[in-house]
Design an enzyme around this catalytic site. Sequence first.
Site, PDB file in Angstrom:
ATOM      1  N   HIS A   1       0.878  -1.163   0.000  1.00  0.00           N
ATOM      2  CA  HIS A   1       0.000   0.000   0.000  1.00  0.00           C
ATOM      3  C   HIS A   1       0.921   1.220   0.000  1.00  0.00           C
ATOM      4  O   HIS A   1       1.819   1.318   0.851  1.00  0.00           O
ATOM      5  CB  HIS A   1      -0.845   0.035   1.269  1.00  0.00           C
ATOM      6  CG  HIS A   1      -1.820  -1.110   1.386  1.00  0.00           C
ATOM      7  ND1 HIS A   1      -1.454  -2.358   1.821  1.00  0.00           N
ATOM      8  CD2 HIS A   1      -3.149  -1.162   1.123  1.00  0.00           C
ATOM      9  CE1 HIS A   1      -2.527  -3.142   1.816  1.00  0.00           C
ATOM     10  NE2 HIS A   1      -3.564  -2.452   1.394  1.00  0.00           N
ATOM     11  N   GLY A   2       0.727   2.125  -0.924  1.00  0.00           N
ATOM     12  CA  GLY A   2       1.527   3.352  -0.956  1.00  0.00           C
ATOM     13  C   GLY A   2       3.012   3.069  -1.098  1.00  0.00           C
ATOM     14  O   GLY A   2       3.412   2.038  -1.655  1.00  0.00           O
TER      15      GLY A   2
END
Lengths: 158, 131
Positions: free
Chosen positions: B9-10
């Site tokens: 994520h990210g």
Amino acid sequence: MIDLLRCDDRLIHGQCIVRVIQDGNIGRIILVDDFTAGTPVMANIYKMAVPPTVKIDVVSTADGPSVIERYADQKESVLVLVKDPCVALKLQKATDKLPKELNIGPMSNRNNTKKATFYSYLLPEEAAACHELTAMGIRVFFRQVPDEKEIEWTEVKM
Amino acid sequence: MTGGIVISHGDYSRGMVQALEMIAGKQEKLAAVALNEGEGLAELTEKIREEIAGMGGGDVILFTDMFGATPCNAASLICAELGCPVAAGVNLPVLLTFALGREEFEGEALLEQLAQASKEGFRILREKDFI
């Protein structure tokens, strides 16, 4: 009982497991999606992803209403998960056992989508389904996680 | 030498590779892929496929930030398609073990090393441990 009808195109993922399932004390997920139901590898990935205490049924849109009705009157909290508002509309038309609400979570930015909120992008046919749900008296709202401020469909200009 | 792709994520994956290189030095055949806001499973899966293609063959391990989350689901799809194993719940000790061990080990033996590193890499230290 069916606690929540949620639309989220990532279906079962981190946010769903860590917040939606835990905060809602969800005991069962009914995942209604034709692609997943027809693709054993994909169904297995999602079945593996849920915590061991949560039961999961992966079913087609056609089978969705009967499975929803099977669990609607039982005590455990059930989450009905769909990938797009058009499926939510079909389910709402086919059974009266769902809450009269649709929670839209993250919807990815795809070809031809328009931004509804900073985490939700909708195709024209998905927006049309939200309008039709609203006309049926079903509240459509955007929210990623349980304690976040909700954004009403009626406030979103689409 | 086994390749690695860190998927998160990210920008966690990029940060993790940067941190790893601070310790173990510049790495070859190690890529970072991010799931950004507004992206879904399909885009992420495509990005991973591109990185695998760019590695020009050989074994690749897919490291993901958390079991059951979208990066892991995308990696699992590739695993079913191409056979690349997935190491879900990666942390720096696991990635270090990979970077330092992949010259010597491969296949199941390398995966065993990673699983061991994961068990040993997390510890809770309390005041009484030092007094």
